[in-house]
Design a protein around this motif. Sequence first.
Motif, PDB file in Angstrom:
ATOM      1  N   GLU A 297       0.624  -1.173   0.003  1.00  0.00           N
ATOM      2  CA  GLU A 297       0.049  -0.003   0.219  1.00  0.00           C
ATOM      3  C   GLU A 297       0.880   1.292   0.028  1.00  0.00           C
ATOM      4  OE1 GLU A 297      -4.248   0.919   1.840  1.00  0.00           O
ATOM      5  OE2 GLU A 297      -2.790   0.464   3.430  1.00  0.00           O
ATOM      6  N   HIS A 298       1.961   1.358   0.750  1.00  0.00           N
ATOM      7  CA  HIS A 298       2.931   2.516   0.930  1.00  0.00           C
ATOM      8  C   HIS A 298       3.484   2.745  -0.595  1.00  0.00           C
ATOM      9  CE1 HIS A 298       6.225   5.036   2.062  1.00  0.00           C
ATOM     10  NE2 HIS A 298       6.893   4.311   1.393  1.00  0.00           N
ATOM     11  N   ILE A 299       3.772   1.361  -1.390  1.00  0.00           N
ATOM     12  CA  ILE A 299       4.554   1.479  -2.615  1.00  0.00           C
ATOM     13  C   ILE A 299       3.551   2.262  -3.563  1.00  0.00           C
ATOM     14  CG2 ILE A 299       5.390   0.385  -4.556  1.00  0.00           C
ATOM     15  CD1 ILE A 299       6.591  -1.749  -2.466  1.00  0.00           C
ATOM     16  N   ASN A 300       2.315   1.782  -3.430  1.00  0.00           N
ATOM     17  CA  ASN A 300       1.113   2.287  -4.461  1.00  0.00           C
ATOM     18  C   ASN A 300       1.166   3.746  -4.036  1.00  0.00           C
ATOM     19  OD1 ASN A 300       0.598  -0.290  -5.417  1.00  0.00           O
ATOM     20  ND2 ASN A 300      -1.445  -0.530  -4.674  1.00  0.00           N
ATOM     21  N   PHE A 301       0.967   4.077  -2.799  1.00  0.00           N
ATOM     22  CA  PHE A 301       0.899   5.760  -2.401  1.00  0.00           C
ATOM     23  C   PHE A 301       2.164   6.519  -2.964  1.00  0.00           C
ATOM     24  CE2 PHE A 301       0.579   9.530   0.255  1.00  0.00           C
ATOM     25  CZ  PHE A 301      -0.871   9.702  -0.167  1.00  0.00           C
ATOM     26  N   VAL A 302       3.176   6.064  -2.807  1.00  0.00           N
ATOM     27  CA  VAL A 302       4.571   6.813  -3.548  1.00  0.00           C
ATOM     28  C   VAL A 302       4.195   6.999  -4.931  1.00  0.00           C
ATOM     29  CG1 VAL A 302       6.856   6.407  -4.070  1.00  0.00           C
ATOM     30  CG2 VAL A 302       6.163   5.801  -1.610  1.00  0.00           C
ATOM     31  N   HIS A 303       3.763   5.802  -5.471  1.00  0.00           N
ATOM     32  CA  HIS A 303       3.339   6.097  -7.132  1.00  0.00           C
ATOM     33  C   HIS A 303       2.383   7.055  -7.276  1.00  0.00           C
ATOM     34  CE1 HIS A 303       1.797   4.333 -11.013  1.00  0.00           C
ATOM     35  NE2 HIS A 303       2.995   5.236 -11.351  1.00  0.00           N
ATOM     36  N   LEU A 304       1.442   7.080  -6.478  1.00  0.00           N
ATOM     37  CA  LEU A 304       0.403   8.155  -6.564  1.00  0.00           C
ATOM     38  C   LEU A 304       1.065   9.666  -6.349  1.00  0.00           C
ATOM     39  CD1 LEU A 304      -2.704   8.796  -7.089  1.00  0.00           C
ATOM     40  CD2 LEU A 304      -2.864   8.437  -4.480  1.00  0.00           C
ATOM     41  N   ILE A 305       2.030   9.825  -5.340  1.00  0.00           N
ATOM     42  CA  ILE A 305       2.675  11.161  -5.217  1.00  0.00           C
ATOM     43  C   ILE A 305       3.408  11.543  -6.534  1.00  0.00           C
ATOM     44  CG2 ILE A 305       4.390  11.992  -3.918  1.00  0.00           C
ATOM     45  CD1 ILE A 305       3.639  10.270  -1.493  1.00  0.00           C
ATOM     46  N   GLN A 306       4.133  10.308  -6.923  1.00  0.00           N
ATOM     47  CA  GLN A 306       4.814  10.614  -8.195  1.00  0.00           C
ATOM     48  C   GLN A 306       3.882  11.151  -9.459  1.00  0.00           C
ATOM     49  OE1 GLN A 306       6.847   6.921  -8.313  1.00  0.00           O
ATOM     50  NE2 GLN A 306       8.627   7.888  -7.852  1.00  0.00           N
ATOM     51  N   GLU A 307       2.552  10.509  -9.479  1.00  0.00           N
ATOM     52  CA  GLU A 307       1.766  10.849 -10.611  1.00  0.00           C
ATOM     53  C   GLU A 307       1.135  11.951 -10.366  1.00  0.00           C
ATOM     54  OE1 GLU A 307       0.482   8.409 -13.467  1.00  0.00           O
ATOM     55  OE2 GLU A 307       2.521   8.621 -12.993  1.00  0.00           O
ATOM     56  N   ALA A 308       1.066  12.650  -9.206  1.00  0.00           N
ATOM     57  CA  ALA A 308       0.734  13.935  -8.594  1.00  0.00           C
ATOM     58  C   ALA A 308       1.483  15.015  -9.100  1.00  0.00           C
ATOM     59  CB  ALA A 308       0.123  14.129  -7.263  1.00  0.00           C
ATOM     60  N   MET A 309       2.905  14.696  -9.259  1.00  0.00           N
ATOM     61  CA  MET A 309       3.955  15.530  -9.367  1.00  0.00           C
ATOM     62  C   MET A 309       3.844  15.950 -10.834  1.00  0.00           C
ATOM     63  SD  MET A 309       7.081  14.385  -7.202  1.00  0.00           S
ATOM     64  CE  MET A 309       7.020  13.962  -5.428  1.00  0.00           C
ATOM     65  N   VAL A 310       3.486  15.108 -12.017  1.00  0.00           N
ATOM     66  CA  VAL A 310       3.364  15.257 -13.147  1.00  0.00           C
ATOM     67  C   VAL A 310       2.159  15.730 -13.757  1.00  0.00           C
ATOM     68  CG1 VAL A 310       3.301  14.031 -15.581  1.00  0.00           C
ATOM     69  CG2 VAL A 310       4.883  13.223 -13.690  1.00  0.00           C
ATOM     70  N   ASP A 311       1.111  15.356 -13.160  1.00  0.00           N
ATOM     71  CA  ASP A 311      -0.358  15.741 -13.569  1.00  0.00           C
ATOM     72  C   ASP A 311      -0.748  16.912 -12.862  1.00  0.00           C
ATOM     73  OD1 ASP A 311      -0.396  13.689 -15.458  1.00  0.00           O
ATOM     74  OD2 ASP A 311      -1.247  12.377 -13.841  1.00  0.00           O
ATOM     75  N   GLY A 312      -0.460  17.303 -11.536  1.00  0.00           N
ATOM     76  CA  GLY A 312      -0.693  18.486 -10.904  1.00  0.00           C
ATOM     77  C   GLY A 312      -2.269  18.479 -10.530  1.00  0.00           C
ATOM     78  N   PRO A 313      -2.667  19.125  -9.166  1.00  0.00           N
ATOM     79  CA  PRO A 313      -1.599  19.801  -8.458  1.00  0.00           C
ATOM     80  C   PRO A 313      -0.792  18.549  -7.468  1.00  0.00           C
ATOM     81  CG  PRO A 313      -3.869  20.118  -7.743  1.00  0.00           C
ATOM     82  CD  PRO A 313      -3.986  19.497  -8.876  1.00  0.00           C
ATOM     83  N   PRO A 314       0.597  18.975  -7.296  1.00  0.00           N
ATOM     84  CA  PRO A 314       1.129  18.045  -6.334  1.00  0.00           C
ATOM     85  C   PRO A 314       0.564  17.980  -4.943  1.00  0.00           C
ATOM     86  CG  PRO A 314       2.163  19.933  -6.667  1.00  0.00           C
ATOM     87  CD  PRO A 314       1.359  20.197  -7.516  1.00  0.00           C
ATOM     88  N   MET A 315       0.803  16.743  -4.289  1.00  0.00           N
ATOM     89  CA  MET A 315       0.498  16.784  -2.679  1.00  0.00           C
ATOM     90  C   MET A 315       1.638  17.316  -1.893  1.00  0.00           C
ATOM     91  SD  MET A 315      -0.694  12.688  -2.613  1.00  0.00           S
ATOM     92  CE  MET A 315      -1.265  11.907  -4.081  1.00  0.00           C
ATOM     93  N   SER A 316       1.231  17.955  -0.880  1.00  0.00           N
ATOM     94  CA  SER A 316       2.019  18.393  -0.087  1.00  0.00           C
ATOM     95  C   SER A 316       1.755  17.797   1.471  1.00  0.00           C
ATOM     96  CB  SER A 316       1.828  20.034   0.167  1.00  0.00           C
ATOM     97  OG  SER A 316       2.090  20.440  -0.969  1.00  0.00           O
ATOM     98  N   ARG A 317       2.718  17.676   2.205  1.00  0.00           N
ATOM     99  CA  ARG A 317       2.558  17.090   3.552  1.00  0.00           C
ATOM    100  C   ARG A 317       2.156  18.062   4.431  1.00  0.00           C
ATOM    101  NH1 ARG A 317       6.925  13.942   1.424  1.00  0.00           N
ATOM    102  NH2 ARG A 317       6.736  11.779   1.892  1.00  0.00           N
ATOM    103  N   SER A 318       1.650  17.677   5.655  1.00  0.00           N
ATOM    104  CA  SER A 318       1.277  18.377   6.805  1.00  0.00           C
ATOM    105  C   SER A 318       2.434  19.164   7.358  1.00  0.00           C
ATOM    106  CB  SER A 318       0.565  17.618   7.768  1.00  0.00           C
ATOM    107  OG  SER A 318       0.085  18.589   8.866  1.00  0.00           O
ATOM    108  N   ASP A 319       2.099  20.480   7.655  1.00  0.00           N
ATOM    109  CA  ASP A 319       3.239  21.450   8.271  1.00  0.00           C
ATOM    110  C   ASP A 319       3.429  21.034   9.940  1.00  0.00           C
ATOM    111  OD1 ASP A 319       3.704  22.791   6.002  1.00  0.00           O
ATOM    112  OD2 ASP A 319       2.129  24.194   6.473  1.00  0.00           O
ATOM    113  N   HIS A 320       2.423  20.115  10.388  1.00  0.00           N
ATOM    114  CA  HIS A 320       2.360  19.741  11.959  1.00  0.00           C
ATOM    115  C   HIS A 320       2.867  18.333  12.062  1.00  0.00           C
ATOM    116  CE1 HIS A 320       0.517  23.514  12.147  1.00  0.00           C
ATOM    117  NE2 HIS A 320      -0.549  23.252  11.587  1.00  0.00           N
ATOM    118  N   ILE A 321       3.343  17.624  11.069  1.00  0.00           N
ATOM    119  CA  ILE A 321       3.635  16.168  11.398  1.00  0.00           C
ATOM    120  C   ILE A 321       4.898  16.032  10.887  1.00  0.00           C
ATOM    121  CG2 ILE A 321       3.294  13.877  10.719  1.00  0.00           C
ATOM    122  CD1 ILE A 321       0.401  14.443  10.071  1.00  0.00           C
TER     123      ILE A 321
END
Length: 604
Positions: A297-321
């Motif tokens: 599941e983590h590997i899948n999500f990493v791939h989703l993060i990468q896809e978002a970097m290409v297609d936009g808008p990208p994902m951003s982590r919480s500033d509080h974690i």
Amino acid sequence: MSLAAAPLLCCALPLLLGGLALGLGGSPREEGASRSPAGQQQELPTVVIAILARNSEHSLSHFLGALERLDYPKERISIWCVTDHNIDNTTEILREWLVATEKHYRHVKWRAVEEPSSYPNELGPKHWTNERYENLMKLKQEALSFAREQWADYILFADTDSVLTNNQTLKFLIAQNKSVIAPMLDSQTYYSNFWCGITPQGYYRRTADYFPTKNRQRLGCFAVPMVYAAFLIDLRKEGTAKLAFHPPHPNYTWAFDDIIVFAYSCQAADIEVYVCNQERFGYINVPVKSHQTLKDEHINFVHLIQEAMVDGPPMSRSDHIYTRPKLLSKMGFDEIFLINLARRPDRRQRMLSSLLELEVEPLVVEAVDGSALNSSDIKKLGVDLLPGYYDPFSGRTLTKGEVGCFLSHHYVWKEVVARGLGTAVVFEDDVRFEGYFKERLQRLMEELEWAKLDWDLIYLGRKQVQSEDEEPVKDVRNLVVPTYSYWTLAYIISQQGAQKLINAKPLGKMLPVDEFLPIMYDKHPNQDYKKHFARRDLAVYSVHPLLVQPTHYTGDAQWLSDTETSTIWDDDSRKTDWSGSQKTLKHSRGHAGHSFRSAARDEL
């Protein structure tokens, strides 16, 4: 008191609205949002966001980061959150985020139940048993009841694998004035968070509307029989009082599944459900199979993060974690080169971010900018055109962009030899990674070692020009002997292979680098070109399916080629563009990359 042992914990917030009780203060449901005195701006409706998290460590920072960035007054938002049956750090992450943010929200109510960490007869953390479904339905019903008790105007259910990157999502959904409405979410595949058809027995029904909706060939808000993962319920509308997750409707005979139970509840209450796709609202991770693991599941999500970097808008982590630093490596190679033009910092940053997600440490090589070279510069570098070369599709000769591209790769080959590198990976900066990229590449290298295969270069991404089947390599899975191919997106090269390419002395008889390589492994169809290179014994293979694809193709809105859109190599006045070129068109054989197998909730 520890959260694991605690009953429902309430974190009452300071009264931010000047003496009002938490909730809406008892305003009649049919009147909608609370009213402000004459002359003052009307307050926005109140919303409960329901968060149910189990083993969500892989996505929580991005999920919560998206929630905290919603363009909606936090004093009008209440958080209801439950987590249970975890074997990862989900509870700790939620606690960290809530401690940091609770003062901003209208009301926060949550609990964590750490024991037991699994359900009876559960085969693994991704296995769905009837007990798990029932518990989830009860929790969703509890969240719905909480929102009603608070006299909230809306409740937003959001799974932790759904990341709402568009900060206008909540305002947009409210403005549509629907009883139940969902933002269409994008994924790594054709999977999304809605169905377009359902049978009388509650099973998925394939319709002609799904793909035009998913691909945004038709835009709007459309009535559908089911939404899930992220959806908004308007609690002010009379019909929604009948909606329930548990117990199922007395006449319910469909599958024991929370999303199907809710779809039936909407039907029974005669409430239309809508999905909207006018904007890119966010992303949803493709679910893994019940036998798979949290690592999958983590590997899948990493791939989703990468896809978002290409297609936009990208994902951003919480500033509080807190995010643990990544342990970067070369994946067992002696070097990983990333070729990038200095005037393309956006591409460099995207590739560095994408490789960071893979925990890969590249060496950035500043590409030779062909557009900055004049004709005399090129001659001084010893570059001359291969006699008789013309682009087979446009009829033009070599471009300055292609000269720069060749010189950049040639520099890398020289580095491999000069530094005595046994193996290296070469990336261009317009690469889209396929799922499980790192794992599949590492498995390939292990099998190459076991098979004792002699190789010089292995394509990780390319365009197969002809459509014939290619010969598989014995004893190495997912490896073929390539035919005539285009592109140098990404490849592995050995020191021996780099030396062979340099020994061919290609700069004085130059053609595009992706035409040169097929000559060197003797698969180029033009016999006249091959006559200029006597030794053509480069041992070349290709992964199949491919591990990378181009980020964009000819005709895409964001497509840009520094090799195609250039000027002729020895004539600064003759400009070229992509018209007539076939190299950057999408594969005629279709997408050849790794695809996720459909999961139980996949439209496909």
